[in-house]
Design an enzyme around this catalytic site. Structure first.
Site, mmCIF file in Angstrom:
data_model
loop_
_atom_site.group_PDB
_atom_site.id
_atom_site.type_symbol
_atom_site.label_atom_id
_atom_site.label_comp_id
_atom_site.label_asym_id
_atom_site.label_seq_id
_atom_site.Cartn_x
_atom_site.Cartn_y
_atom_site.Cartn_z
ATOM 1 N N HIS A 42 -10.546 -5.378 -3.050
ATOM 2 C CA HIS A 42 -9.193 -5.530 -2.518
ATOM 3 C C HIS A 42 -9.245 -5.904 -1.046
ATOM 4 O O HIS A 42 -10.175 -5.561 -0.331
ATOM 5 C CB HIS A 42 -8.356 -4.259 -2.720
ATOM 6 C CG HIS A 42 -8.987 -3.009 -2.195
ATOM 7 N ND1 HIS A 42 -9.995 -2.352 -2.854
ATOM 8 C CD2 HIS A 42 -8.744 -2.276 -1.075
ATOM 9 C CE1 HIS A 42 -10.350 -1.273 -2.170
ATOM 10 N NE2 HIS A 42 -9.612 -1.207 -1.082
ATOM 11 N N ASN A 76 -12.685 -3.117 2.946
ATOM 12 C CA ASN A 76 -13.656 -2.050 3.100
ATOM 13 C C ASN A 76 -14.651 -2.147 1.943
ATOM 14 O O ASN A 76 -14.257 -2.203 0.785
ATOM 15 C CB ASN A 76 -12.956 -0.688 3.087
ATOM 16 C CG ASN A 76 -12.047 -0.512 4.287
ATOM 17 O OD1 ASN A 76 -12.411 -0.875 5.408
ATOM 18 N ND2 ASN A 76 -10.855 0.031 4.075
ATOM 19 N N ASP A 102 0.854 -1.189 0.000
ATOM 20 C CA ASP A 102 0.000 0.000 0.000
ATOM 21 C C ASP A 102 0.893 1.242 0.000
ATOM 22 O O ASP A 102 1.908 1.309 0.697
ATOM 23 C CB ASP A 102 -0.906 0.005 1.229
ATOM 24 C CG ASP A 102 -2.049 0.988 1.108
ATOM 25 O OD1 ASP A 102 -3.211 0.540 1.049
ATOM 26 O OD2 ASP A 102 -1.780 2.212 1.079
ATOM 27 N N HIS A 138 -6.884 -5.696 2.420
ATOM 28 C CA HIS A 138 -5.717 -5.150 3.095
ATOM 29 C C HIS A 138 -5.163 -6.239 4.007
ATOM 30 O O HIS A 138 -5.903 -6.787 4.841
ATOM 31 C CB HIS A 138 -6.088 -3.963 3.986
ATOM 32 C CG HIS A 138 -6.685 -2.785 3.272
ATOM 33 N ND1 HIS A 138 -5.978 -1.624 3.043
ATOM 34 C CD2 HIS A 138 -7.927 -2.569 2.760
ATOM 35 C CE1 HIS A 138 -6.759 -0.743 2.430
ATOM 36 N NE2 HIS A 138 -7.949 -1.293 2.244
ATOM 37 N N GLN A 185 -14.526 2.732 1.669
ATOM 38 C CA GLN A 185 -13.858 2.205 0.473
ATOM 39 C C GLN A 185 -13.597 3.361 -0.487
ATOM 40 O O GLN A 185 -14.490 4.162 -0.773
ATOM 41 C CB GLN A 185 -14.744 1.149 -0.213
ATOM 42 C CG GLN A 185 -14.065 0.541 -1.438
ATOM 43 C CD GLN A 185 -14.917 -0.533 -2.122
ATOM 44 O OE1 GLN A 185 -16.027 -0.837 -1.674
ATOM 45 N NE2 GLN A 185 -14.398 -1.078 -3.209
#
Ligand code: AMP
Length: 117
Positions: free
Chosen positions: A103, A90, A32, A105, A97
């Site tokens: 996706h 999210n 990230d 995390h 989001q």
């Protein structure tokens, strides 16, 4: 009308750089850009069909299962498995989001509190 590519699709297509830690035919994992923990990796499917967890359907069961096997392997390889880690997806506005491409995390390397903010 063609929809504009998300930032993640541009990473998949190698149009913009990312620190990729894993890639196969189905998914991609990269650090990230704004890490919230010592380890913060995003794991995404390569398909653009799934904008969030809310789009996942029974046909995606194998893909989602595969992604979680990859997440577990990455947690081990990145050295966060022993002390524990968190996986977050999210989904939608209330969950904050920001990128409309499914996706997950993977965050670890420090302790987290619960409930989340
Ligand atoms: P979310 O808020 O759950 O949609 O998460 C989107 C995540 O994508 C955030 O943690 C961002 O820091 C991350 N992000 C946005 N752009 C990039 C990028 N170019 N490379 C890596 N991570 C990104």
């Amino acid at each position: 009308m063609t929809e504009e590519k998300t930032i993640f699709k541009r990473i998949i297509d190698k149009e913009i750089p990312a620190k990729i830690v894993y890639e196969d035919d189905l998914c991609l994992a990269f650090h990230d850009v704004s890490p919230q923990a010592p380890v913060h990796v995003l794991i995404i499917p390569k398909t653009t069909e799934l904008r969030s967890l809310d789009d996942v359907a029974p046909k995606d069961e194998a893909l989602i299962g595969h992604i979680f096997v990859v997440i577990q392997r990455l947690a081990r390889e990145l050295g966060i498995a022993e002390n524990g880690y968190r996986v977050v997806s999210n989904c939608g506005v209330n969950a904050c989001q920001t990128v409309p491409h499914l996706h997950f995390h993977l965050i670890g390397g420090r302790g987290f509190s619960w409930p989340p903010g």
